[in-house]
Design an enzyme around this catalytic site. Sequence first.
Site, PDB file in Angstrom:
ATOM      1  N   LYS A   1       6.117  24.300 -12.526  1.00 28.17           N
ATOM      2  CA  LYS A   1       5.040  22.773 -12.821  1.00 28.17           C
ATOM      3  C   LYS A   1       4.459  22.686 -11.049  1.00 28.17           C
ATOM      4  CE  LYS A   1       3.802  18.186 -13.792  1.00 28.17           C
ATOM      5  NZ  LYS A   1       3.770  17.223 -14.332  1.00 28.17           N
TER       6      LYS A   1
ATOM      7  N   GLU B   1      -5.846  17.781 -10.056  1.00 29.30           N
ATOM      8  CA  GLU B   1      -6.514  18.476 -11.275  1.00 29.30           C
ATOM      9  C   GLU B   1      -7.725  18.601 -11.379  1.00 29.30           C
ATOM     10  OE1 GLU B   1      -5.451  17.404 -15.716  1.00 29.30           O
ATOM     11  OE2 GLU B   1      -4.751  16.204 -14.029  1.00 29.30           O
TER      12      GLU B   1
ATOM     13  N   HIS C   1      -2.474  16.419 -28.454  1.00 23.71           N
ATOM     14  CA  HIS C   1      -3.340  14.696 -28.521  1.00 23.71           C
ATOM     15  C   HIS C   1      -3.585  14.268 -29.448  1.00 23.71           C
ATOM     16  CE1 HIS C   1      -3.466  14.617 -23.763  1.00 23.71           C
ATOM     17  NE2 HIS C   1      -1.883  14.613 -24.358  1.00 23.71           N
TER      18      HIS C   1
ATOM     19  N   ARG D   1      -4.375  22.947 -12.251  1.00 24.24           N
ATOM     20  CA  ARG D   1      -3.386  22.306 -12.583  1.00 24.24           C
ATOM     21  C   ARG D   1      -3.623  21.554 -14.447  1.00 24.24           C
ATOM     22  NH1 ARG D   1      -1.026  16.770 -10.011  1.00 24.24           N
ATOM     23  NH2 ARG D   1       0.313  16.477 -11.567  1.00 24.24           N
TER      24      ARG D   1
ATOM     25  N   HIS E   1       6.221  13.120 -28.438  1.00 25.54           N
ATOM     26  CA  HIS E   1       4.671  14.045 -27.632  1.00 25.54           C
ATOM     27  C   HIS E   1       4.896  15.651 -27.394  1.00 25.54           C
ATOM     28  CE1 HIS E   1       1.693  15.093 -24.350  1.00 25.54           C
ATOM     29  NE2 HIS E   1       3.001  15.351 -23.799  1.00 25.54           N
TER      30      HIS E   1
ATOM     31  N   ASN F   1      -1.987  21.737 -19.274  1.00 24.88           N
ATOM     32  CA  ASN F   1      -2.134  20.846 -20.745  1.00 24.88           C
ATOM     33  C   ASN F   1      -2.183  21.976 -21.847  1.00 24.88           C
ATOM     34  OD1 ASN F   1      -2.834  18.187 -19.773  1.00 24.88           O
ATOM     35  ND2 ASN F   1      -5.043  18.883 -19.233  1.00 24.88           N
TER      36      ASN F   1
ATOM     37  N   GLU G   1       7.917  21.045 -23.181  1.00 23.10           N
ATOM     38  CA  GLU G   1       7.260  21.518 -21.941  1.00 23.10           C
ATOM     39  C   GLU G   1       7.784  23.163 -21.108  1.00 23.10           C
ATOM     40  OE1 GLU G   1       4.550  19.724 -21.259  1.00 23.10           O
ATOM     41  OE2 GLU G   1       4.699  17.933 -22.389  1.00 23.10           O
TER      42      GLU G   1
ATOM     43  N   ARG H   1       0.582  -1.595   0.012  1.00 22.62           N
ATOM     44  CA  ARG H   1      -0.369  -0.183   0.062  1.00 22.62           C
ATOM     45  C   ARG H   1       0.653   1.128   0.059  1.00 22.62           C
ATOM     46  NH1 ARG H   1      -2.131  -3.357   3.883  1.00 22.62           N
ATOM     47  NH2 ARG H   1      -4.329  -4.177   2.553  1.00 22.62           N
TER      48      ARG H   1
ATOM     49  N   LYS I   1       2.547  12.144 -10.501  1.00 21.41           N
ATOM     50  CA  LYS I   1       1.020  11.125 -11.241  1.00 21.41           C
ATOM     51  C   LYS I   1       1.940  10.019 -11.441  1.00 21.41           C
ATOM     52  CE  LYS I   1      -1.984  14.174 -13.708  1.00 21.41           C
ATOM     53  NZ  LYS I   1      -2.102  14.342 -15.003  1.00 21.41           N
TER      54      LYS I   1
ATOM     55  N   HIS J   1      -1.971  21.259 -25.469  1.00 20.75           N
ATOM     56  CA  HIS J   1      -2.312  19.880 -25.403  1.00 20.75           C
ATOM     57  C   HIS J   1      -3.423  19.008 -25.785  1.00 20.75           C
ATOM     58  CE1 HIS J   1       1.259  19.802 -22.848  1.00 20.75           C
ATOM     59  NE2 HIS J   1       1.306  18.384 -23.287  1.00 20.75           N
TER      60      HIS J   1
HETATM   61  N1  NAD Z   1       3.879  11.197 -14.576  1.00 23.45           N
HETATM   62  C1  NAD Z   1       3.662  12.265 -15.311  1.00 23.45           C
HETATM   63  O1  NAD Z   1       2.879  13.429 -14.453  1.00 23.45           O
HETATM   64  C2  NAD Z   1       3.715  12.173 -16.667  1.00 23.45           C
HETATM   65  C3  NAD Z   1       3.574  13.751 -17.163  1.00 23.45           C
HETATM   66  C4  NAD Z   1       4.275  13.187 -18.769  1.00 23.45           C
HETATM   67  C5  NAD Z   1       4.668  12.416 -19.429  1.00 23.45           C
HETATM   68  N2  NAD Z   1       5.086  11.180 -18.568  1.00 23.45           N
HETATM   69  C6  NAD Z   1       4.937   9.954 -19.271  1.00 23.45           C
HETATM   70  O2  NAD Z   1       6.467  10.151 -19.347  1.00 23.45           O
HETATM   71  C7  NAD Z   1       6.789   8.811 -20.620  1.00 23.45           C
HETATM   72  C8  NAD Z   1       7.770   9.740 -21.958  1.00 23.45           C
HETATM   73  O3  NAD Z   1       8.815  10.172 -20.922  1.00 23.45           O
HETATM   74  P1  NAD Z   1       9.739  10.549 -21.595  1.00 23.45           P
HETATM   75  O4  NAD Z   1       9.868  11.478 -22.657  1.00 23.45           O
HETATM   76  O5  NAD Z   1      11.424  10.816 -21.075  1.00 23.45           O
HETATM   77  O6  NAD Z   1      10.147   8.627 -22.100  1.00 23.45           O
HETATM   78  P2  NAD Z   1      11.147   7.618 -21.931  1.00 23.45           P
HETATM   79  O7  NAD Z   1      10.958   7.780 -20.997  1.00 23.45           O
HETATM   80  O8  NAD Z   1      11.003   6.765 -23.403  1.00 23.45           O
HETATM   81  O9  NAD Z   1      12.647   7.969 -22.847  1.00 23.45           O
HETATM   82  C9  NAD Z   1      12.712   8.561 -23.856  1.00 23.45           C
HETATM   83  C10 NAD Z   1      14.439   6.801 -24.315  1.00 23.45           C
HETATM   84  O10 NAD Z   1      15.119   7.658 -24.062  1.00 23.45           O
HETATM   85  C11 NAD Z   1      15.853   6.716 -23.241  1.00 23.45           C
HETATM   86  N3  NAD Z   1      16.841   7.411 -22.117  1.00 23.45           N
HETATM   87  C12 NAD Z   1      16.320   8.059 -21.238  1.00 23.45           C
HETATM   88  N4  NAD Z   1      17.497   8.667 -20.207  1.00 23.45           N
HETATM   89  C13 NAD Z   1      18.322   8.541 -21.589  1.00 23.45           C
HETATM   90  C14 NAD Z   1      19.835   8.863 -21.139  1.00 23.45           C
HETATM   91  N5  NAD Z   1      20.267   9.476 -19.935  1.00 23.45           N
HETATM   92  N6  NAD Z   1      20.175   8.837 -22.147  1.00 23.45           N
HETATM   93  C15 NAD Z   1      20.745   8.168 -22.599  1.00 23.45           C
HETATM   94  N7  NAD Z   1      19.019   7.854 -22.898  1.00 23.45           N
HETATM   95  C16 NAD Z   1      17.759   7.922 -22.643  1.00 23.45           C
HETATM   96  C17 NAD Z   1      14.739   5.677 -22.974  1.00 23.45           C
HETATM   97  O11 NAD Z   1      15.832   4.193 -22.392  1.00 23.45           O
HETATM   98  C18 NAD Z   1      14.364   6.181 -24.239  1.00 23.45           C
HETATM   99  O12 NAD Z   1      14.458   5.244 -25.193  1.00 23.45           O
HETATM  100  C19 NAD Z   1       5.119   8.682 -21.480  1.00 23.45           C
HETATM  101  O13 NAD Z   1       4.964   7.305 -20.546  1.00 23.45           O
HETATM  102  C20 NAD Z   1       4.374   9.661 -20.560  1.00 23.45           C
HETATM  103  O14 NAD Z   1       2.702   9.405 -20.420  1.00 23.45           O
HETATM  104  C21 NAD Z   1       4.092  11.251 -16.919  1.00 23.45           C
HETATM  105 ZN    ZN Z   2       3.540  16.863 -22.398  1.00 21.96          ZN
END
Ligand code: NAD
Ligand code: ZN
Length: 355
Positions: free
Chosen positions: A218, A228, A243, A232, A256, A236, A176, A112, A134, A239
């Site tokens: 943020k 949200e 999307h 918050r 993205h 977006n 972003e 939990r 999140k 976005h």
């Molecule tokens: N929780 C939230 O509030 C929130 C907000 C925005 C996005 N997200 C989520 O985040 C995800 C996208 O994250 P992202 O854009 O970081 O993508 P990702 O985690 O897929 O990373 C992108 C690529 O870069 C590689 N990588 C990461 N760090 C590296 C480094 N230092 N050197 C070399 N390669 C590296 C990863 O292995 C991957 O291939 C989505 O799933 C999205 O839904 C969550």
């Molecule tokens: Zn975004």
Amino acid sequence: MELGDRSYPIVIGSNLLGSYDLSRQLAGPHCLVVSNETVGPIYLERLQGSLPGRNVEAILLKDGESWKTLSTVGSILDRLVALRAGRDTTVLALGGGVIGDIAGFAAACYMRGVSFIQVPTTLLAQVDSSVGGKTGVNHPGGKNLIGAFHQPRLVLIDTDTLQTLPDREFRAGLAEVIKHGAIADAAFFAWLEGNMTRLMAKDPEALAKAIRRSCEIKAAFVAEDETEQGRRALLNFGHTFAHAIENSLGYGEWLHGEAVAAGMIMAAELSDISHADRDRLQRLVKAAGLPVAPPPVGPDALRTSMQLDKKGKAGRLRFVLLEGIGSAYLSNEYPENRLRDILDQAGHAMPRPVL
Ligand SMILES: NC(=O)c1ccc[n+]([C@@H]2O[C@H](COP(=O)([O-])OP(=O)(O)OC[C@H]3O[C@@H](n4cnc5c(N)ncnc54)[C@H](O)[C@@H]3O)[C@@H](O)[C@H]2O)c1
Ligand SMILES: [Zn+2]
């Protein structure tokens, strides 16, 4: 990040991984690092330097959004059970947003909720996904459909990790950053205009400043509205269009952040702001090497996708609009004909070959 007794520090700088001592932040002696097959081999050893004298276990997941699933979370939980990890275990996420979301959700579920530390290694994760609490995974029925709010105990951002990040991923994260300036801070936006060249060259000092201000912005929106309900939603900005672009193209075609870049330009066109402000946004997005127009998927594809967007209420779409650079609001009042013109920029759907 100010959330009453769940407030936590965000530590930002260069050369932190391996030198910043995380020991005091651990709930107990045991920790599990969750990373992936790309990031783990580059940074895991360095991270272990930040956990002196600890028995550090690690699990390396496959790389990619397609692994952001419940069954991957299951494999992390299996590992925690096999380790007989107790309530005082700390889960550390070492990677981009995908790893942060998965590891955070596993930490939220195990017993939990156990302690969680984020070590984000993409720009997007450093300025966006690691802040706000999140966590979650995708379901065949929808992206991020399964999840929980689970705040980390600490976020450790080492700007040096960006040196190995592919350029395209880096630029996507800048979208972003620009968004944060556009919706909340005109002075920061102006600073970005003056420092985009340094940022593109990954100058550590400029990176730290951009990341710090982004996290502050943020965090402020999240603190006001953790779950949200209102403000918050301003995060977006761009976005709804983004999307729709991602949906129409198929997820993964554009990153993205690339879709957000074009989406912000479209949202600015829908906003009642000066030409000068629109130009500034367009120039900054361009300077970051990001697209300023949607791909040619056709206006109908975008419109259909937008109707499905979760922000649509009672048939009318809601958009985050700009009042000017540095100030945004949520509205469902916009000129319908202007929206049509904006969507028309997506050209016409490419004709399908008849076989
Ligand atoms: N929780 C939230 O509030 C929130 C907000 C925005 C996005 N997200 C989520 O985040 C995800 C996208 O994250 P992202 O854009 O970081 O993508 P990702 O985690 O897929 O990373 C992108 C690529 O870069 C590689 N990588 C990461 N760090 C590296 C480094 N230092 N050197 C070399 N390669 C590296 C990863 O292995 C991957 O291939 C989505 O799933 C999205 O839904 C969550
Ligand atoms: Zn975004």
